[in-house]
Design a protein around this motif. Structure first.
Motif, PDB file in Angstrom:
ATOM      1  N   ALA A  80     -32.340 -26.067 -10.785  1.00 12.83           N
ATOM      2  CA  ALA A  80     -30.258 -25.556 -10.807  1.00 12.83           C
ATOM      3  C   ALA A  80     -31.368 -24.596 -11.559  1.00 12.83           C
ATOM      4  O   ALA A  80     -30.771 -23.144 -11.438  1.00 12.83           O
ATOM      5  CB  ALA A  80     -29.519 -26.291 -11.762  1.00 12.83           C
ATOM      6  N   ALA A  81     -31.770 -24.306 -12.950  1.00 11.72           N
ATOM      7  CA  ALA A  81     -31.916 -23.409 -13.947  1.00 11.72           C
ATOM      8  C   ALA A  81     -33.189 -22.452 -13.152  1.00 11.72           C
ATOM      9  O   ALA A  81     -32.978 -20.867 -13.052  1.00 11.72           O
ATOM     10  CB  ALA A  81     -32.350 -24.262 -15.250  1.00 11.72           C
ATOM     11  N   LEU A  82     -33.649 -22.713 -12.468  1.00 11.83           N
ATOM     12  CA  LEU A  82     -34.690 -22.058 -11.391  1.00 11.83           C
ATOM     13  C   LEU A  82     -34.395 -21.696 -10.538  1.00 11.83           C
ATOM     14  O   LEU A  82     -34.918 -20.369  -9.702  1.00 11.83           O
ATOM     15  CB  LEU A  82     -36.339 -22.728 -11.495  1.00 11.83           C
ATOM     16  CG  LEU A  82     -36.889 -23.597 -12.085  1.00 11.83           C
ATOM     17  CD1 LEU A  82     -38.355 -23.959 -11.804  1.00 11.83           C
ATOM     18  CD2 LEU A  82     -37.500 -22.708 -13.247  1.00 11.83           C
ATOM     19  N   ALA A  83     -33.686 -21.615  -9.913  1.00 13.97           N
ATOM     20  CA  ALA A  83     -32.628 -21.257  -8.934  1.00 13.97           C
ATOM     21  C   ALA A  83     -32.062 -20.577  -8.970  1.00 13.97           C
ATOM     22  O   ALA A  83     -31.811 -19.887  -8.443  1.00 13.97           O
ATOM     23  CB  ALA A  83     -31.872 -22.653  -7.784  1.00 13.97           C
ATOM     24  N   GLY A  84     -31.740 -20.705 -10.087  1.00 11.89           N
ATOM     25  CA  GLY A  84     -30.629 -19.336 -10.594  1.00 11.89           C
ATOM     26  C   GLY A  84     -28.947 -19.204  -9.907  1.00 11.89           C
ATOM     27  O   GLY A  84     -28.883 -20.374  -9.183  1.00 11.89           O
ATOM     28  N   VAL A 106     -22.340 -31.756 -16.099  1.00  9.44           N
ATOM     29  CA  VAL A 106     -22.219 -30.435 -15.423  1.00  9.44           C
ATOM     30  C   VAL A 106     -22.502 -29.422 -15.991  1.00  9.44           C
ATOM     31  O   VAL A 106     -22.603 -28.631 -15.764  1.00  9.44           O
ATOM     32  CB  VAL A 106     -22.113 -30.749 -14.065  1.00  9.44           C
ATOM     33  CG1 VAL A 106     -21.852 -28.886 -13.187  1.00  9.44           C
ATOM     34  CG2 VAL A 106     -21.864 -31.446 -13.033  1.00  9.44           C
ATOM     35  N   GLU A 107     -20.777 -28.806 -16.444  1.00  7.66           N
ATOM     36  CA  GLU A 107     -20.426 -27.854 -17.243  1.00  7.66           C
ATOM     37  C   GLU A 107     -21.405 -27.678 -18.667  1.00  7.66           C
ATOM     38  O   GLU A 107     -21.029 -26.123 -18.623  1.00  7.66           O
ATOM     39  CB  GLU A 107     -18.841 -28.214 -18.206  1.00  7.66           C
ATOM     40  CG  GLU A 107     -18.561 -28.588 -16.256  1.00  7.66           C
ATOM     41  CD  GLU A 107     -16.365 -28.205 -17.083  1.00  7.66           C
ATOM     42  OE1 GLU A 107     -16.784 -28.343 -18.542  1.00  7.66           O
ATOM     43  OE2 GLU A 107     -15.462 -28.559 -16.405  1.00  7.66           O
ATOM     44  N   ALA A 108     -21.512 -28.840 -19.468  1.00 15.01           N
ATOM     45  CA  ALA A 108     -22.717 -28.266 -20.428  1.00 15.01           C
ATOM     46  C   ALA A 108     -23.710 -27.368 -20.204  1.00 15.01           C
ATOM     47  O   ALA A 108     -24.549 -26.593 -20.413  1.00 15.01           O
ATOM     48  CB  ALA A 108     -23.203 -29.623 -21.085  1.00 15.01           C
ATOM     49  N   ALA A 109     -24.487 -27.926 -18.824  1.00 18.82           N
ATOM     50  CA  ALA A 109     -25.920 -27.478 -18.448  1.00 18.82           C
ATOM     51  C   ALA A 109     -25.286 -25.434 -17.949  1.00 18.82           C
ATOM     52  O   ALA A 109     -26.318 -25.566 -18.427  1.00 18.82           O
ATOM     53  CB  ALA A 109     -26.159 -27.703 -17.428  1.00 18.82           C
ATOM     54  N   MET A 110     -24.645 -26.075 -16.959  1.00 23.67           N
ATOM     55  CA  MET A 110     -24.166 -24.465 -16.936  1.00 23.67           C
ATOM     56  C   MET A 110     -24.351 -23.738 -17.893  1.00 23.67           C
ATOM     57  O   MET A 110     -24.651 -22.133 -17.396  1.00 23.67           O
ATOM     58  CB  MET A 110     -23.368 -24.589 -15.757  1.00 23.67           C
ATOM     59  CG  MET A 110     -23.001 -25.426 -14.669  1.00 23.67           C
ATOM     60  SD  MET A 110     -23.943 -24.468 -13.027  1.00 23.67           S
ATOM     61  CE  MET A 110     -25.842 -26.225 -13.653  1.00 23.67           C
ATOM     62  N   PHE A 113     -27.430 -22.840 -18.941  1.00 22.25           N
ATOM     63  CA  PHE A 113     -28.377 -22.123 -18.591  1.00 22.25           C
ATOM     64  C   PHE A 113     -27.496 -20.017 -18.625  1.00 22.25           C
ATOM     65  O   PHE A 113     -28.116 -20.115 -17.466  1.00 22.25           O
ATOM     66  CB  PHE A 113     -28.004 -22.782 -16.955  1.00 22.25           C
ATOM     67  CG  PHE A 113     -29.001 -23.933 -16.478  1.00 22.25           C
ATOM     68  CD1 PHE A 113     -29.605 -24.738 -17.856  1.00 22.25           C
ATOM     69  CD2 PHE A 113     -28.403 -24.947 -15.983  1.00 22.25           C
ATOM     70  CE1 PHE A 113     -30.564 -25.719 -17.906  1.00 22.25           C
ATOM     71  CE2 PHE A 113     -28.898 -26.067 -15.222  1.00 22.25           C
ATOM     72  CZ  PHE A 113     -30.640 -26.067 -16.538  1.00 22.25           C
ATOM     73  N   GLY A 114     -26.205 -20.290 -18.781  1.00 23.34           N
ATOM     74  CA  GLY A 114     -25.484 -19.475 -18.271  1.00 23.34           C
ATOM     75  C   GLY A 114     -25.066 -18.412 -17.412  1.00 23.34           C
ATOM     76  O   GLY A 114     -24.931 -17.620 -16.645  1.00 23.34           O
ATOM     77  N   HIS A 115     -24.904 -20.045 -16.511  1.00 25.46           N
ATOM     78  CA  HIS A 115     -24.556 -19.376 -14.549  1.00 25.46           C
ATOM     79  C   HIS A 115     -22.825 -19.562 -14.806  1.00 25.46           C
ATOM     80  O   HIS A 115     -21.859 -20.332 -15.321  1.00 25.46           O
ATOM     81  CB  HIS A 115     -25.182 -20.990 -14.213  1.00 25.46           C
ATOM     82  CG  HIS A 115     -26.313 -20.981 -13.822  1.00 25.46           C
ATOM     83  ND1 HIS A 115     -27.141 -21.972 -12.879  1.00 25.46           N
ATOM     84  CD2 HIS A 115     -27.116 -20.138 -14.259  1.00 25.46           C
ATOM     85  CE1 HIS A 115     -27.908 -21.543 -12.575  1.00 25.46           C
ATOM     86  NE2 HIS A 115     -28.076 -20.321 -14.001  1.00 25.46           N
ATOM     87  N   PRO A 116     -22.331 -18.790 -14.343  1.00 29.75           N
ATOM     88  CA  PRO A 116     -20.567 -18.131 -13.991  1.00 29.75           C
ATOM     89  C   PRO A 116     -20.369 -19.986 -13.161  1.00 29.75           C
ATOM     90  O   PRO A 116     -19.275 -19.599 -13.886  1.00 29.75           O
ATOM     91  CB  PRO A 116     -20.377 -16.610 -13.869  1.00 29.75           C
ATOM     92  CG  PRO A 116     -21.525 -17.398 -12.680  1.00 29.75           C
ATOM     93  CD  PRO A 116     -23.064 -17.269 -13.218  1.00 29.75           C
ATOM     94  N   GLU A 117     -20.554 -20.100 -12.939  1.00 29.50           N
ATOM     95  CA  GLU A 117     -20.883 -21.067 -11.932  1.00 29.50           C
ATOM     96  C   GLU A 117     -21.269 -22.401 -11.304  1.00 29.50           C
ATOM     97  O   GLU A 117     -22.252 -21.735 -11.937  1.00 29.50           O
ATOM     98  CB  GLU A 117     -19.759 -21.099 -10.032  1.00 29.50           C
ATOM     99  CG  GLU A 117     -18.547 -19.716 -10.572  1.00 29.50           C
ATOM    100  CD  GLU A 117     -17.662 -19.997 -10.632  1.00 29.50           C
ATOM    101  OE1 GLU A 117     -17.428 -21.987 -11.109  1.00 29.50           O
ATOM    102  OE2 GLU A 117     -16.197 -19.426 -11.052  1.00 29.50           O
ATOM    103  N   PRO A 118     -20.652 -23.628 -11.382  1.00 26.08           N
ATOM    104  CA  PRO A 118     -21.586 -24.710 -10.703  1.00 26.08           C
ATOM    105  C   PRO A 118     -22.168 -24.285  -9.670  1.00 26.08           C
ATOM    106  O   PRO A 118     -22.154 -24.261  -8.272  1.00 26.08           O
ATOM    107  CB  PRO A 118     -20.661 -25.919 -10.609  1.00 26.08           C
ATOM    108  CG  PRO A 118     -20.198 -25.528 -11.897  1.00 26.08           C
ATOM    109  CD  PRO A 118     -19.609 -24.175 -11.248  1.00 26.08           C
TER     110      PRO A 118
END
Length: 330
Positions: A80-84, A106-110, A113-118
């Motif tokens: 998920a981190a690499l896929a962006g 999930v929320e902690a990982a997002m 990673f700085g992802h706005p949405e899962p």
């Protein structure tokens, strides 16, 4: 150098009670970028991970990835981190307790990673029946698995399902434990051997033949590492069978032949795959240094032309003239 990423690191504690890495083979260190991501993952996701390698695919930004037998989701989150944010990763597992660990993190990982949405989802299901789990035809660019394939039967059914859900040019990239000869039936069904999850380990030659029957005409070994039986009593019962952690690539690519043929082709790696600026290892036999023109066989040329790696290579030559088996004149 990206070769260490293509030959995934093999943590000693991840083989259960029966197997450890051979003392002569500690396995490569994880690449820096994956170590950095791992350090940001929730602790329980990493600590409860079980596997025999780390088949984390390259060049997956914006791609759709499916992890079979995802467990608590370590590899799901790495992908998920690499896929962006524009990519998507689905983890499939039959154990609801494993899935609960992944979902609650999930929320902690997002945030890490700085992802706005899962960009991940976890789904319960059996890997031998992806249709029942609602996995659509040609829905994924890459399927991965980490020591899950040999835990189910029949393997042919699993591979056919993987072939179905891959997009054209897609790849099944996975690690599992294999043997150097066939286990006798009475040994494979022995309760102690089954308990240690060794009875389902396939002979690598049989697996290659099964993969071809499923449509993956040219299975590629990326890396292999010998394993040692930690229990002398169990070792004697297994009668000298050798166990290996093996990482494979299987491509859903058109017109592959049952062996490499020479069409006078060559490839030049551009050095543009993230994390692989200097080298990229497609498999154990095809390792590319950025900027260097390297002769390639017809199957490798087709894979590079039709897969997600196409933008990262310059291909020279075509299929208009055949020169015999690849490598015969080298």
């Amino acid at each position: 150098m990206c070769a260490s990423e293509a030959s995934p690191w093999l943590p000693r504690e991840r083989f259960g009670n029966a197997l450890t890495l051979s003392s002569a083979d500690t396995g490569p260190e994880p690449p820096v970028r994956l170590r950095q991501i791992m350090a940001r993952l929730p602790r329980e996701v990493v600590e409860r991970f079980t596997g025999c390698g780390s088949p984390i695919p390259e060049a997956i930004e914006g791609r759709r990835v499916l992890d079979l037998g995802c467990g608590t989701g370590r590899d799901v989150f790495l992908c998920a981190a690499l896929a962006g944010p524009t990519g998507f990763v689905m983890g499939l597992d039959r154990d609801p307790d494993n899935l609960e660990v992944g979902r609650r993190n999930v929320e902690a990982a997002m945030r890490a990673f700085g992802h706005p949405e899962p960009n991940v989802a976890f789904r319960q299901g059996n890997i031998e029946n992806l249709e029942a789990a609602g996995v659509e035809d040609e829905g994924f660019d890459v399927v991965i698995s980490n020591r899950a394939l040999n835990l189910v039967r029949p393997t042919l059914q699993v591979l056919r399902e993987v072939y179905r859900v891959l997009k054209p040019g897609g790849e099944f990239y996975f690690a599992d434990v294999y043997t150097d000869r066939r286990l006798p039936e009475e040994v494979a069904s022995d309760p102690e051997v089954v308990h240690e999850h060794l009875g389902g380990a396939a002979y690598v030659g049989d697996f290659v033949r099964t993969a071809r029957r499923a449509g993956f005409v040219d299975p590629r070994i990326v890396g292999r590492h010998p394993l040692r039986l930690a229990d002398p009593h169990l070792e004697s019962r297994l009668g000298g069978v050798g166990f290996w952690a093996v990482t494979f690539r299987l491509f859903k690519v058109l017109d592959l032949e049952d062996g490499e043929e020479d069409y006078g082709q060559a490839a030049r790696y551009q050095g543009t795959i993230p994390g692989c600026a200097h080298h990229f290892a497609l498999d154990a036999e095809n390792r590319f240094e950025a900027g260097r023109v390297v002769p390639v066989g017809g199957n490798t040329a087709r894979i590079l032309l039709q897969s997600r790696f196409a933008p990262h290579f310059d291909l020279m030559g075509d299929f208009s003239r055949h020169y015999g088996p690849f490598g015969a004149r080298r």
